[in-house]
Motif scaffolding. Structure first.
Motif, PDB file in Angstrom:
ATOM      1  N   ASP A  19       0.975   6.934  10.706  1.00 16.75           N
ATOM      2  CA  ASP A  19      -0.190   7.794  10.953  1.00 16.75           C
ATOM      3  C   ASP A  19      -0.774   8.329   9.646  1.00 16.75           C
ATOM      4  OD1 ASP A  19      -0.154   7.489  13.654  1.00 16.75           O
ATOM      5  OD2 ASP A  19       0.710   9.455  14.112  1.00 16.75           O
ATOM      6  N   GLN A  20       0.120   8.701   8.727  1.00 22.21           N
ATOM      7  CA  GLN A  20      -0.360   9.195   7.433  1.00 22.21           C
ATOM      8  C   GLN A  20      -1.124   8.102   6.694  1.00 22.21           C
ATOM      9  OE1 GLN A  20       3.541  10.607   6.057  1.00 22.21           O
ATOM     10  NE2 GLN A  20       2.647  12.605   5.610  1.00 22.21           N
ATOM     11  N   LYS A  21      -0.544   6.886   6.712  1.00 21.00           N
ATOM     12  CA  LYS A  21      -1.213   5.773   6.022  1.00 21.00           C
ATOM     13  C   LYS A  21      -2.585   5.513   6.609  1.00 21.00           C
ATOM     14  CE  LYS A  21       2.962   3.265   4.841  1.00 21.00           C
ATOM     15  NZ  LYS A  21       3.843   2.237   5.400  1.00 21.00           N
ATOM     16  N   LYS A  22      -2.635   5.530   7.942  1.00 23.46           N
ATOM     17  CA  LYS A  22      -3.908   5.272   8.616  1.00 23.46           C
ATOM     18  C   LYS A  22      -4.926   6.347   8.231  1.00 23.46           C
ATOM     19  CE  LYS A  22      -5.857   4.386  13.159  1.00 23.46           C
ATOM     20  NZ  LYS A  22      -5.938   5.355  14.248  1.00 23.46           N
ATOM     21  N   VAL A  29      -4.994   8.117   5.475  1.00 23.75           N
ATOM     22  CA  VAL A  29      -5.435   7.891   4.093  1.00 23.75           C
ATOM     23  C   VAL A  29      -6.484   6.780   4.062  1.00 23.75           C
ATOM     24  CG1 VAL A  29      -4.733   7.116   1.785  1.00 23.75           C
ATOM     25  CG2 VAL A  29      -3.277   8.708   3.061  1.00 23.75           C
ATOM     26  N   ASP A  30      -6.242   5.698   4.798  1.00 26.17           N
ATOM     27  CA  ASP A  30      -7.204   4.588   4.826  1.00 26.17           C
ATOM     28  C   ASP A  30      -8.565   5.044   5.341  1.00 26.17           C
ATOM     29  OD1 ASP A  30      -5.342   2.905   3.834  1.00 26.17           O
ATOM     30  OD2 ASP A  30      -4.839   1.936   5.751  1.00 26.17           O
ATOM     31  N   LEU A  77     -14.858   8.024   1.900  1.00 26.16           N
ATOM     32  CA  LEU A  77     -15.254   8.454   0.556  1.00 26.16           C
ATOM     33  C   LEU A  77     -16.112   7.394  -0.128  1.00 26.16           C
ATOM     34  CD1 LEU A  77     -11.915  10.084  -0.714  1.00 26.16           C
ATOM     35  CD2 LEU A  77     -13.978  11.247   0.088  1.00 26.16           C
ATOM     36  N   CYS A  78     -15.963   6.150   0.311  1.00 23.31           N
ATOM     37  CA  CYS A  78     -16.697   5.068  -0.331  1.00 23.31           C
ATOM     38  C   CYS A  78     -18.052   4.802   0.335  1.00 23.31           C
ATOM     39  CB  CYS A  78     -15.865   3.791  -0.343  1.00 23.31           C
ATOM     40  SG  CYS A  78     -14.382   3.985  -1.336  1.00 23.31           S
TER      41      CYS A  78
END
Ligand code: ADP
Ligand code: MG
Length: 678
Positions: free
Chosen positions: A259-262, A264-265, A271-272
């Motif tokens: 969940d944390q990785k998702k 961050v993605d 942000l981009c």
């Protein structure tokens, strides 16, 4: 549109200056606003009983003919009592009206009325006091009951309501496009408003409620969506998607959960983009939101931009400062803490470093978004516990700087449907799993009789090197019998916790003092922290493995869950002991839920069911317009329909400027503060 509908409330017959003031106290300024004064419930005059069967000392509906009115009696203190003799054809009863000569005059001898009021007396002599009444010739026998204020009688409100409705009937308007009414099977607005006040039947009142509840939910959705689209102006800080956040994650001492990785993605992708991110990061206490936030700061810094993290309290700000420093300094990033309690000299130095761009991440209280703090290039603003700031502040924040990206962190798990409303202007990333190896906190509810034994358990853990929190609801002793931290600490030092180091922490202490105590607790110099709910938010001491909550009945489910989240943050088995002598059904249920689950989303769902959305929706918390009719917990299906409808409308007409949507947009603007949506 009927112009008088929106004139001052005094336009209505019988509303002079005095009554006008009373209406204003209820937030009613115009006939239109009066129409939206929705009945709390209804009185069904069809269900009247003979006087002989009236229940004593209870409210009853009677059908009475007034046969003799007596002259008003003036008694001490200017109080006026009016009496009239009445009969139901079989038995007599005395009508007693206090301090309402006007209402009494309206009663006529030899007329028959339905009356609702408290009946008292004995089997031989009965009286009904200050009854609400309607004429027996009245056709509408289901009558509304309104939330009232001193000096406004139901009969006054009803009379004014009839006139207000008439004003609208002269020139009825409809806020929903015809297609929407057909598709969602909704009755016309005029019919809904008439039937919510003076229903012809239960079915009519049900249809009216459904239509008006749908309206409310739809307007809420539309308002939030319009806000969201407004904050979607382009940002000056579109970041570079060829830069990677991977080095940060690889450098962490643990592996992020899926969940944390998702999360961050999702954040990096936002942000981009060339529109500012507007995202809510939701996760239970201890689920690792701060690590995700740190990854976002890292990525922002790699793009040569600054990040700011704003927390609601100084304790929490300095907590975040430490965590972010630990995470980010190994990568050569510079983190600073900016709060009100710094010396002017230190502040000046830090401000210099912020302007020069030497500092990458600025952590602090709301002081950091004040005018006097200038950034070199603020690309990302993170706010923690933002639900405490509310919708209006979120909108204000959106106006800061060159539209920076925004991330909102909340540790208050909210059922998804509610989140969609409260945070409807945000995209959502949710962390639902706890980091690996985290053990759920064992929770027990006990009565005060077991307090001594509970402390025996606490001391055993302290002797193993752990630390503990004891939470009390009050700071100082009061008449309420509730535990207060000050006297509690004194007694514990002499009694159950003799020989252990304890300290006080509560909201009335100065910031510097609180910070000192927190530092000592973190450093292990203090074994037991005796505190109020100030520890609720974000405090992170992994060695603290026991929490005792006194007067647990005083706390709501979500609050208990937040408190409990202060323990179980390290590798140790943790325990939470809830102490209460309250045996009410409600309290027993809460204790049961707390002892049986650690899932924050489940707990908030239960909390919502038990407290009702009224509390969840206290507008102080989030700044949303209050719901008068719709009940989110009970109207889930309607809620989904309103959400669908909002989506369809906005897809076809993003700003609701088409002629058929104009009335609806006006209505949305009326509900929300105009400036928020603009
Ligand atoms: P939250 O802000 O969501 O309450 P934190 O970010 O403060 O949670 O994390 C709580 C604790 O868990 C911190 O000490 C943090 O270093 C640690 N932590 C975070 N993510 C992980 C993970 N994936 N694995 C192990 N520990 C983690
Ligand atoms: Mg946290």
């Amino acid at each position: 549109m009927a112009t008088h509908l929106f004139s001052e409330i005094e336009y209505l017959k019988g509303v002079g200056k005095a009554r006008g003031e009373k209406y204003r106290k209820l937030g009613i300024n115009s006939p239109y606003e009066l129409i939206y004064h929705i009945p709390r419930s209804y009185l069904d005059f069809r269900a009247y009983v003979p006087v002989a069967q009236a229940k004593l000392n209870e409210y009853n509906v009677l059908k009475l003919t007034v046969y003799r009115k007596m002259p008003p009696q003036r008694i001490r203190g200017g109080l006026v009592i009016c009496k009239a003799a009445a009969t139901d054809g079989m038995d007599d009863i005395l009508i007693v009206v206090y301090n309402n000569v006007y209402g009494f005059h309206a009663l006529k001898e030899n007329e028959t009325y339905y009356m609702y009021g408290k009946v008292s007396g004995n089997l031989l002599r009965k009286e009904i006091s200050s009854p609400v009444y309607i004429s027996a010739s009245e056709k509408v026998l289901i009558q509304p009951v309104y939330p009232l204020t001193q000096g406004l009688s139901v009969n006054m409100v009803r009379a004014n309501m009839r006139q207000a409705l008439e004003l609208m009937r002269d020139d009825p308007f409809e806020t929903l496009p015809r297609a929407v009414m057909e598709k969602y099977d909704l009755c016309p607005l005029m019919a809904a408003l008439e039937n919510i006040h003076f229903p012809e039947s239960e079915e009519a009142s049900e249809a009216a409620r459904r239509r008006l509840a749908f309206d409310e939910l739809l307007k809420l959705q539309l308002g939030m969506s319009l806000m969201k689209s407004r904050s979607r102006r382009s940002t000056a800080y579109k970041m570079d998607d060829s830069i990677s956040a991977a080095p940060f994650m690889e450098g962490l001492p643990f592996e992020l959960t899926d969940d944390q990785k998702k999360a961050v993605d999702e954040i990096v992708a936002d942000l981009c983009r060339d529109v500012p991110m507007n995202r809510l990061l939701q996760g239970d206490v201890g689920s690792g939101k701060t690590a995700v936030a740190a990854a976002a700061c890292y990525f922002t810094a790699q793009n040569g931009l600054q990040s700011a993290l704003m927390a609601p309290t100084e304790i929490l700000a300095s907590q975040h400062y430490r965590t972010l420093s630990e995470f980010l300094e190994p990568f050569g990033l510079k983190v600073c803490l900016l709060t009100g309690s710094l010396t002017p000299k230190k502040k000046a130095v830090i401000r210099e470093q912020i302007i020069s761009g030497e500092i990458n991440v600025i952590v602090g209280t709301h002081a950091i978004i004040q005018k006097d703090v200038e950034y070199k290039a603020l690309g990302l603003v993170i706010t923690d516990e933002q639900h405490r700031f509310g919708v209006a502040q979120r909108a204000a924040l959106a106006e800061k700087g060159d539209s920076p990206h925004k991330l909102v962190m909340s540790a208050t798990p909210i059922p998804r449907t509610l989140a969609l409303i409260i945070y409807g202007d945000l995209d959502i990333s949710a962390i639902t799993q706890l980091p690996k190896g985290r053990k759920p906190v064992q929770t027990y509810a006990v009565t005060g009789k077991l307090r001594h034994r509970a402390f025996g358990f606490v001391k055993a853990r302290l002797d193993e090197g752990r630390q503990a929190y004891v939470v009390c609801p009050m700071i100082e002793d009061s008449e309420s019998d509730l535990f207060a931290v000050k006297s509690y600490a004194e007694n514990a030092a002499k009694g159950d916790l003799k020989g252990y180091s304890t300290a006080l922490l509560h909201g009335k202490m100065r910031a510097a003092e609180k910070e000192k105590v927190m530092k000592q607790f973190r450093d292990g110099e203090i074994q037991v922290l005796i505190c109020t709910t100030v520890v609720e938010v974000g405090v992170d001491v992994p060695n603290a493995a026991v929490m005792v909550i006194e007067n647990a009945e005083r706390f709501g489910l979500s609050q208990l869950h937040q408190l409990r989240g202060r323990v179980g943050r390290g590798q140790f088995e943790s325990t939470c002991i809830l102490i209460t002598d309250n045996t009410s059904e409600d309290c027993v249920k809460r204790m049961k839920i707390m002892s049986s689950t650690a899932d924050g989303f489940k707990i908030s769902e239960e909390d919502l069911k038990m407290r009702g959305p009224g509390d969840f929706f206290g507008s102080a918390q989030h700044g949303l317009p209050p719901l008068k009719i719709a009940d989110i917990a009970c109207n889930m299906e309607l809620m989904n329909k309103a959400q669908n409808c909002a989506r369809e409308l906005l897809e076809a007409d993003p700003q609701l400027n088409a002629p058929e949507n104009r009335a609806l947009k006006m209505d949305v603007l009326r509900l929300f503060n105009k400036e928020i949506i603009g």
